[in-house]
Scaffold this active site. Structure first.
Site, PDB file in Angstrom:
ATOM      1  CG  ASP A 109      15.170 114.187 -53.377  1.00 53.67           C
ATOM      2  OD1 ASP A 109      13.958 114.131 -53.191  1.00 53.67           O
ATOM      3  OD2 ASP A 109      16.172 113.903 -52.608  1.00 53.67           O
ATOM      4  CE  LYS A 144      11.592 109.629 -59.167  1.00 53.98           C
ATOM      5  NZ  LYS A 144      12.772 110.429 -58.164  1.00 53.98           N
ATOM      6  N   GLY A 145       8.947 114.019 -61.331  1.00 53.07           N
ATOM      7  CA  GLY A 145       7.646 114.528 -61.364  1.00 53.07           C
ATOM      8  C   GLY A 145       7.526 115.455 -62.406  1.00 53.07           C
ATOM      9  CE  LYS A 146      10.751 121.052 -66.341  1.00 50.95           C
ATOM     10  NZ  LYS A 146      12.056 122.148 -66.167  1.00 50.95           N
ATOM     11  CG  ASN A 180       9.082 107.152 -48.670  1.00 53.62           C
ATOM     12  OD1 ASN A 180       8.398 106.907 -49.680  1.00 53.62           O
ATOM     13  ND2 ASN A 180      10.328 106.445 -48.539  1.00 53.62           N
ATOM     14  CB  ALA A 181       9.745 109.806 -52.351  1.00 54.24           C
ATOM     15  N   GLY A 182       7.876 113.052 -52.435  1.00 48.50           N
ATOM     16  CA  GLY A 182       7.026 113.854 -53.194  1.00 48.50           C
ATOM     17  C   GLY A 182       7.691 114.108 -54.549  1.00 48.50           C
ATOM     18  CG  HIS A 183       7.143 112.316 -58.028  1.00 43.37           C
ATOM     19  ND1 HIS A 183       6.572 111.398 -58.987  1.00 43.37           N
ATOM     20  CD2 HIS A 183       8.298 111.689 -57.484  1.00 43.37           C
ATOM     21  CE1 HIS A 183       7.389 110.314 -58.923  1.00 43.37           C
ATOM     22  NE2 HIS A 183       8.517 110.476 -57.894  1.00 43.37           N
ATOM     23  CD  GLN A 227      11.273 106.135 -52.554  1.00 42.62           C
ATOM     24  OE1 GLN A 227      10.678 105.121 -53.276  1.00 42.62           O
ATOM     25  NE2 GLN A 227      10.278 106.733 -51.586  1.00 42.62           N
ATOM     26  CB  THR A 240      13.422 103.174 -50.546  1.00 46.10           C
ATOM     27  OG1 THR A 240      12.057 103.451 -49.903  1.00 46.10           O
ATOM     28  CG2 THR A 240      13.250 102.541 -51.880  1.00 46.10           C
ATOM     29  NE  ARG A 281      15.723 117.279 -52.162  1.00 50.90           N
ATOM     30  CZ  ARG A 281      14.960 117.708 -52.876  1.00 50.90           C
ATOM     31  NH1 ARG A 281      15.347 118.566 -53.630  1.00 50.90           N
ATOM     32  NH2 ARG A 281      13.528 117.281 -52.734  1.00 50.90           N
ATOM     33  CG  ASP A 309      18.403 125.705 -63.352  1.00 48.21           C
ATOM     34  OD1 ASP A 309      18.162 124.538 -63.682  1.00 48.21           O
ATOM     35  OD2 ASP A 309      17.635 126.265 -62.615  1.00 48.21           O
TER      36      ASP A 309
END
Length: 423
Positions: free
Chosen positions: A13, A16-18, A38-41, A224, A239, A305, A333
């Protein structure tokens, strides 16, 4: 030819996706190398929030090819829904997304096994997302699994039946009460398999080799975080795959000496989902504020979380194991407005002061030792250059760099791709 690697350095979390989305324009190929749905970006741009589970984060860039590597486990049903969710954006998914034949399939019975196993553990449960990830990797290492390439074989359904029957016998062994209609789940599964067959399957290790020979630039994307690695994470609360740099080699078929830059992503604080030790976890109003301001809820599961101060012992460990060459700090931020910040610099481990990450970080063994920093009050979300950052944040960043020994090249000041400061 460039092969770079991007991965998370905490318990997932990290954002990474950004960062993949920000970097994608520099690469011809974005390749996912491990993990499952099981993990979302999460990516955010043009006022829209996107959550990707299996598809690499470069799918929104028209010039990049996206590869799902052999180290990934794919749930065809989840995958089909993910593609359907992208249809409104008119993406050329048929030509932009290719899948390794060696990637393993998550069967409906894998998810049922996951639920039965977790239910049988009672209070000792590990916090599984119940997506069938663990049982699928167990079948992979046990040499029982079904792979994407098996879909192309004439006896695929017979192979499926044999494995599903074995799973049902295992579910009965757990002797727990879980309700399911397998016929209904299988109907959905095989419909999704037909949709999956519309995409191109490749021998990904050969594809990657030829891409390197042709001078293509490649970004390998992990899921992950490093502290969830099955070998180097906080076992057993991990994991089922190798989330560290080595996983990119085994999950895509890339030789270690081809990897150049290793981008490590971390939050300005730390979060963790599910069970497992967390030395710097906060149980006070500050932790609650981090969760609220940072919107710390799982992008796939919705689970809240756990939040805590930045842990430099764990961060240095992840940098070391991965050979990180550049750091990227997310969510600075979120800490705006706090009077005082703390950073864990060492552990009191069974009465001894240590600065390395030990075998066991359970609370009865580890007490974090903190250094305090003055907080910053400024709203960072509209800032665009490093010079504009408050002096207190710069001091925070420079301290981390000095302790870890790796430069922080990107500072994220908001969820949108535009809220990214390059140092």
């Amino acid at each position: 030819m460039t092969v770079d690697l991007l991965l998370g350095l905490q318990w997932g979390d990290e954002g990474k996706g950004k960062i993949v989305d920000v970097l994608t324009s520099n690469y011809d190929i974005i390749a996912r190398f491990q993990g499952g749905p099981n993990a979302g970006h999460t990516l955010e741009f043009d006022g829209i929030k996107h959550v990707l589970r299996t598809i690499p984060s470069g799918i929104f860039h028209k010039n990049s090819v996206n590869i799902i590597g052999n180290g990934v486990v794919i749930d065809p049903v989840v995958f089909q829904k993910e593609i359907e969710g992208l249809e409104k954006f008119n993406l050329d998914i048929k030509n932009k997304l290719i899948i390794s034949r060696k990637a393993h399939l998550i069967l409906p019975t894998h998810r049922l096994l996951d639920a039965a196993s977790e239910a049988s553990k009672g209070k000792a449960k590990i916090g599984s997302t119940l997506k069938g990830i663990g049982p699928t990797y167990m079948d992979k290492t046990g040499r029982n699994g079904l792979r994407v390439g098996d879909i192309e074989l004439e006896d695929f359904k017979e192979r499926y039946r044999a494995l599903a029957d074995k799973h049902e016998a295992m579910i009965a062994f757990y002797d727990v009460a879980i309700q399911y209609n397998l016929a209904e789940l299988e109907k959905e599964f095989f419909e999704a398999i037909e949709e999956l067959k519309k995409l191109d399957f490749i021998d990904s290790e050969e594809y990657m080799y030829q891409a390197q020979k042709a001078g293509k630039s490649i970004l390998c994307e992990g899921a992950q975080g490093s502290l969830l690695d099955v070998d180097f994470g906080t076992y057993p609360f991990v994991t089922s795959s190798n989330t560290t740099a080595a996983g990119a080699c085994t999950g895509l078929g890339i030789a270690p000496n081809k990897i150049k830059e290793v981008y490590g992503i971390f939050k300005a604080y730390v979060t963790r989902v599910g069970s497992g030790p967390f030395p710097t976890e906060l149980f006070d109003e500050v932790g609650a504020t981090m969760a609220r301001v940072g919107n710390e809820f799982g992008s796939v599961t919705g689970r809240q979380r756990r939040c805590g101060w930045l842990d430099l012992v764990a961060l240095k460990y992840a940098v070391q194991v991965n050979g990180v060459t550049q750091l990227m700090m997310m969510k600075g931020d979120v800490l705006s407005g706090l009077e005082t910040l703390k950073v864990c610099t060492e552990y009191n481990y069974k009465g001894q002061i240590i600065s390395h990450f030990p075998y066991n970080i359970e609370p009865e063994n580890v007490t974090p030792i903190y250094k305090e920093f003055k907080g910053w009050q400024a709203d960072l979300t509209g800032l665009t250059t490093y010079d504009q950052l408050p002096i207190e944040l710069k001091e925070y960043i420079e301290f981390i760099e000095a302790e870890v020994g790796v430069p922080i090249k990107i500072v994220s000041v908001g969820p949108d791709r535009k809220q990214t400061i390059t140092k």
